[in-house]
Design a protein around this motif. Structure first.
Motif, PDB file in Angstrom:
ATOM      1  N   GLU A 196       0.818  -1.207   0.000  1.00 25.24           N
ATOM      2  CA  GLU A 196       0.000   0.000   0.000  1.00 25.24           C
ATOM      3  C   GLU A 196       0.850   1.255   0.000  1.00 25.24           C
ATOM      4  OE1 GLU A 196      -2.335  -0.490   3.480  1.00 25.24           O
ATOM      5  OE2 GLU A 196      -3.792  -1.818   2.524  1.00 25.24           O
ATOM      6  N   THR A 197       2.045   1.162   0.607  1.00 26.89           N
ATOM      7  CA  THR A 197       2.929   2.316   0.742  1.00 26.89           C
ATOM      8  C   THR A 197       4.377   1.876   0.606  1.00 26.89           C
ATOM      9  OG1 THR A 197       3.197   2.041   3.137  1.00 26.89           O
ATOM     10  CG2 THR A 197       1.338   3.410   2.388  1.00 26.89           C
ATOM     11  N   VAL A 198       5.254   2.838   0.404  1.00 30.76           N
ATOM     12  CA  VAL A 198       6.691   2.544   0.358  1.00 30.76           C
ATOM     13  C   VAL A 198       7.146   1.966   1.696  1.00 30.76           C
ATOM     14  CG1 VAL A 198       8.980   3.622   0.303  1.00 30.76           C
ATOM     15  CG2 VAL A 198       7.275   4.200  -1.447  1.00 30.76           C
ATOM     16  N   LYS A 199       6.664   2.517   2.790  1.00 33.52           N
ATOM     17  CA  LYS A 199       7.056   2.034   4.118  1.00 33.52           C
ATOM     18  C   LYS A 199       6.667   0.572   4.307  1.00 33.52           C
ATOM     19  CE  LYS A 199       6.651   3.149   9.055  1.00 33.52           C
ATOM     20  NZ  LYS A 199       6.124   1.858   9.530  1.00 33.52           N
ATOM     21  N   GLN A 200       5.472   0.228   3.888  1.00 28.18           N
ATOM     22  CA  GLN A 200       5.019  -1.151   4.008  1.00 28.18           C
ATOM     23  C   GLN A 200       5.893  -2.091   3.178  1.00 28.18           C
ATOM     24  OE1 GLN A 200       1.156  -2.850   2.278  1.00 28.18           O
ATOM     25  NE2 GLN A 200       0.548  -2.169   4.322  1.00 28.18           N
ATOM     26  N   LEU A 201       6.244  -1.648   1.985  1.00 28.22           N
ATOM     27  CA  LEU A 201       7.140  -2.442   1.143  1.00 28.22           C
ATOM     28  C   LEU A 201       8.481  -2.670   1.832  1.00 28.22           C
ATOM     29  CD1 LEU A 201       7.886  -3.770  -1.587  1.00 28.22           C
ATOM     30  CD2 LEU A 201       8.647  -1.509  -2.342  1.00 28.22           C
ATOM     31  N   GLU A 202       9.024  -1.614   2.407  1.00 23.76           N
ATOM     32  CA  GLU A 202      10.312  -1.731   3.094  1.00 23.76           C
ATOM     33  C   GLU A 202      10.222  -2.733   4.247  1.00 23.76           C
ATOM     34  OE1 GLU A 202      12.186   2.738   2.429  1.00 23.76           O
ATOM     35  OE2 GLU A 202      10.790   2.395   4.074  1.00 23.76           O
ATOM     36  N   GLU A 203       9.137  -2.677   5.000  1.00 22.16           N
ATOM     37  CA  GLU A 203       8.951  -3.613   6.110  1.00 22.16           C
ATOM     38  C   GLU A 203       8.866  -5.052   5.611  1.00 22.16           C
ATOM     39  OE1 GLU A 203       5.471  -1.947   7.828  1.00 22.16           O
ATOM     40  OE2 GLU A 203       6.553  -0.532   9.111  1.00 22.16           O
ATOM     41  N   ASN A 204       8.131  -5.248   4.521  1.00 22.97           N
ATOM     42  CA  ASN A 204       7.998  -6.600   3.976  1.00 22.97           C
ATOM     43  C   ASN A 204       9.335  -7.131   3.455  1.00 22.97           C
ATOM     44  OD1 ASN A 204       5.296  -6.551   4.587  1.00 22.97           O
ATOM     45  ND2 ASN A 204       4.628  -6.130   2.488  1.00 22.97           N
ATOM     46  N   VAL A 205      10.106  -6.271   2.826  1.00 21.80           N
ATOM     47  CA  VAL A 205      11.415  -6.688   2.333  1.00 21.80           C
ATOM     48  C   VAL A 205      12.324  -7.061   3.500  1.00 21.80           C
ATOM     49  CG1 VAL A 205      13.530  -5.881   1.205  1.00 21.80           C
ATOM     50  CG2 VAL A 205      11.306  -5.462   0.135  1.00 21.80           C
ATOM     51  N   ASN A 206      12.254  -6.301   4.588  1.00 22.10           N
ATOM     52  CA  ASN A 206      13.049  -6.639   5.765  1.00 22.10           C
ATOM     53  C   ASN A 206      12.688  -8.023   6.301  1.00 22.10           C
ATOM     54  OD1 ASN A 206      14.586  -4.314   5.780  1.00 22.10           O
ATOM     55  ND2 ASN A 206      13.282  -3.243   7.245  1.00 22.10           N
ATOM     56  N   VAL A 207      11.402  -8.323   6.311  1.00 22.62           N
ATOM     57  CA  VAL A 207      10.965  -9.651   6.757  1.00 22.62           C
ATOM     58  C   VAL A 207      11.508 -10.727   5.819  1.00 22.62           C
ATOM     59  CG1 VAL A 207       8.962 -11.154   7.118  1.00 22.62           C
ATOM     60  CG2 VAL A 207       8.903  -8.780   7.909  1.00 22.62           C
ATOM     61  N   ALA A 208      11.438 -10.480   4.516  1.00 18.60           N
ATOM     62  CA  ALA A 208      11.924 -11.462   3.548  1.00 18.60           C
ATOM     63  C   ALA A 208      13.431 -11.664   3.676  1.00 18.60           C
ATOM     64  CB  ALA A 208      11.564 -11.020   2.128  1.00 18.60           C
ATOM     65  N   ARG A 209      14.165 -10.586   3.892  1.00 16.72           N
ATOM     66  CA  ARG A 209      15.618 -10.701   4.028  1.00 16.72           C
ATOM     67  C   ARG A 209      16.008 -11.515   5.256  1.00 16.72           C
ATOM     68  NH1 ARG A 209      17.429  -4.433   2.775  1.00 16.72           N
ATOM     69  NH2 ARG A 209      17.366  -4.544   0.481  1.00 16.72           N
ATOM     70  N   ALA A 210      15.207 -11.397   6.306  1.00 19.34           N
ATOM     71  CA  ALA A 210      15.524 -12.081   7.555  1.00 19.34           C
ATOM     72  C   ALA A 210      14.941 -13.496   7.623  1.00 19.34           C
ATOM     73  CB  ALA A 210      14.999 -11.263   8.730  1.00 19.34           C
ATOM     74  N   PHE A 211      14.268 -13.935   6.569  1.00 16.08           N
ATOM     75  CA  PHE A 211      13.583 -15.230   6.599  1.00 16.08           C
ATOM     76  C   PHE A 211      14.534 -16.381   6.887  1.00 16.08           C
ATOM     77  CE2 PHE A 211      12.759 -19.101   4.091  1.00 16.08           C
ATOM     78  CZ  PHE A 211      11.638 -19.568   4.779  1.00 16.08           C
ATOM     79  N   GLN A 212      14.087 -17.254   7.779  1.00 16.78           N
ATOM     80  CA  GLN A 212      14.715 -18.543   8.043  1.00 16.78           C
ATOM     81  C   GLN A 212      13.601 -19.580   8.040  1.00 16.78           C
ATOM     82  OE1 GLN A 212      17.967 -19.221   8.447  1.00 16.78           O
ATOM     83  NE2 GLN A 212      18.635 -17.076   8.303  1.00 16.78           N
ATOM     84  N   PRO A 213      13.814 -20.741   7.387  1.00 17.82           N
ATOM     85  CA  PRO A 213      12.758 -21.765   7.372  1.00 17.82           C
ATOM     86  C   PRO A 213      12.302 -22.118   8.783  1.00 17.82           C
ATOM     87  CG  PRO A 213      14.504 -22.334   5.839  1.00 17.82           C
ATOM     88  CD  PRO A 213      15.004 -21.147   6.618  1.00 17.82           C
ATOM     89  N   LEU A 214      10.993 -22.240   8.949  1.00 18.29           N
ATOM     90  CA  LEU A 214      10.416 -22.516  10.258  1.00 18.29           C
ATOM     91  C   LEU A 214      10.298 -24.018  10.486  1.00 18.29           C
ATOM     92  CD1 LEU A 214       7.561 -19.840  10.273  1.00 18.29           C
ATOM     93  CD2 LEU A 214       9.911 -19.624  11.117  1.00 18.29           C
ATOM     94  N   SER A 215      10.413 -24.415  11.740  1.00 20.99           N
ATOM     95  CA  SER A 215      10.311 -25.830  12.100  1.00 20.99           C
ATOM     96  C   SER A 215       8.860 -26.288  11.991  1.00 20.99           C
ATOM     97  CB  SER A 215      10.804 -26.050  13.521  1.00 20.99           C
ATOM     98  OG  SER A 215       9.913 -25.432  14.456  1.00 20.99           O
ATOM     99  N   ASN A 216       8.645 -27.591  11.915  1.00 16.02           N
ATOM    100  CA  ASN A 216       7.290 -28.131  11.854  1.00 16.02           C
ATOM    101  C   ASN A 216       6.486 -27.736  13.087  1.00 16.02           C
ATOM    102  OD1 ASN A 216       7.709 -29.350   9.382  1.00 16.02           O
ATOM    103  ND2 ASN A 216       8.377 -31.287  10.269  1.00 16.02           N
ATOM    104  N   LYS A 217       7.147 -27.668  14.240  1.00 19.14           N
ATOM    105  CA  LYS A 217       6.463 -27.287  15.469  1.00 19.14           C
ATOM    106  C   LYS A 217       5.953 -25.854  15.382  1.00 19.14           C
ATOM    107  CE  LYS A 217       7.141 -26.976  20.488  1.00 19.14           C
ATOM    108  NZ  LYS A 217       8.101 -27.185  21.605  1.00 19.14           N
ATOM    109  N   VAL A 218       6.778 -24.953  14.862  1.00 17.23           N
ATOM    110  CA  VAL A 218       6.366 -23.560  14.723  1.00 17.23           C
ATOM    111  C   VAL A 218       5.261 -23.433  13.679  1.00 17.23           C
ATOM    112  CG1 VAL A 218       7.124 -21.256  14.037  1.00 17.23           C
ATOM    113  CG2 VAL A 218       8.578 -22.653  15.503  1.00 17.23           C
ATOM    114  N   LEU A 219       5.387 -24.162  12.572  1.00 17.86           N
ATOM    115  CA  LEU A 219       4.351 -24.118  11.541  1.00 17.86           C
ATOM    116  C   LEU A 219       3.011 -24.579  12.097  1.00 17.86           C
ATOM    117  CD1 LEU A 219       6.354 -25.517   8.480  1.00 17.86           C
ATOM    118  CD2 LEU A 219       5.689 -23.147   8.896  1.00 17.86           C
ATOM    119  N   ALA A 220       3.034 -25.638  12.893  1.00 18.26           N
ATOM    120  CA  ALA A 220       1.793 -26.143  13.485  1.00 18.26           C
ATOM    121  C   ALA A 220       1.183 -25.100  14.427  1.00 18.26           C
ATOM    122  CB  ALA A 220       2.062 -27.443  14.228  1.00 18.26           C
TER     123      ALA A 220
END
Length: 321
Positions: A277-301
């Protein structure tokens, strides 16, 4: 228009002359408060395309300036910021209002470095060809990296698509003429229809809803489509990741870290596309994507459990056709 060469030359000449969705708004100071994420995003090979793409791409639809008339300035700012942040996957469609036009004003100088995807909702060969010609002109490019059949919802549509005068003919001709590198099928209504499409034709990719509420739906996408896609080495792009922010309602998920983390941790998912919706929101989403680590099955559940009370609101798009 007749002749493959004639059509391609016409399109190239014309171009030369012409010259999911809420991100983190419900979230999150949380992302901003965490340590600075890595400068680059994880990349994955998009199935049998053999092309590496970042795990996060910019979507051109949703309730955002990218698909709204009269919001060119805001849309251009978001697209330019996406490029600055290293986003290389851009997803749009002929039916997303002015989205293709907005992308076409910004992306051409960067064309060789990006992966550009669009879609057609036409089911016949001639209609699909007309939309492809229009899309290429609006996007100001001589080819698409990925051209997709948009929101395929019913088996009857598949019968039309694969008929002697169906849209699949346009997909094949466009690939032969190098106007399109790869072809895909998208849908968010019935997983069995998408699976049948993948069985009937060697699509390179599929764009499907992948979110934590899907598990609770009576006809979930993930167990139907993902194993088949993996078997056929089909590239899978996730959409409806935060369900337009509805997964962040009280009783649901904490924010985009959980929503995106869940989608990108599913076996066989290569990337996700989310609008902003906004540049700020995009920046936040990119930060989340950059920091992504695969989640364990326990966390996914645990994440799935958190959507149990909001799954109907989180899969509202399943009714769209």
């Amino acid at each position: 228009m007749s002749g493959n060469t004639t059509r391609r030359n016409f399109l190239i000449t014309s171009v030369a002359v012409a010259g999911g969705v809420v991100g983190a708004s419900a979230l999150q100071q949380q992302a901003a408060d965490t340590a600075t994420p890595p400068a680059t995003m994880l990349e994955r090979v998009l199935g049998r395309t053999g092309v590496k793409v970042p795990i996060f791409g910019l979507g051109g639809a949703g309730q955002t300036p990218l698909s709204w008339q009269g919001r060119e300035r805001d849309a251009v700012a978001i697209i330019e910021k996406a490029l600055d942040l290293g986003i290389r996957y851009f997803d749009t469609a002929a039916g997303y209002g002015p989205s293709e036009d907005y992308f076409g004003k910004v992306l051409p100088p960067h064309r060789s470095k990006i992966f550009l995807a669009s879609k057609t909702d036409k089911r016949d060969r001639d209609g699909a060809w007309r939309e492809l010609e229009r899309s290429l002109k609006r996007l100001n490019t001589d080819h698409l990296d990925l051209w997709q059949l948009h929101h395929v919802s019913f088996r009857e549509e598949l019968n039309t698509i694969f008929s002697s005068s169906g849209a699949v003919k346009a997909l094949e001709e466009a690939m032969q003429q190098k106007l399109v590198r790869f072809v895909g099928i998208t849908g968010h209504h019935d997983p069995q229809v998408i699976a049948e499409g993948l069985r009937r034709y060697p699509f390179h990719t599929t764009l499907i809803p992948v979110n934590a509420a899907d598990k609770h739906h009576p006809r979930p996408f993930l167990p139907v489509v993902l194993p088949l896609a993996q078997q056929k080495n089909v590239g899978v792009i996730a959409m409806k990741v935060p369900a337009y922010g509805r997964l962040f309602k009280p009783g649901g998920l904490d924010g985009m870290q959980q929503a995106m983390g869940y989608s990108l941790s599913q076996p066989g998912v290569h990337s996700c596309v989310i609008a902003a919706e906004t540049v700020k929101q995009l920046e936040e989403n990119v930060n989340v994507a950059r920091a992504f680590q695969p989640l364990s099955n326990k966390v996914l559940a645990a994440i799935e459990q958190r959507t149990a009370a909001v799954w109907e609101d989180g899969t509202f798009f399943r009714a769209w056709t």
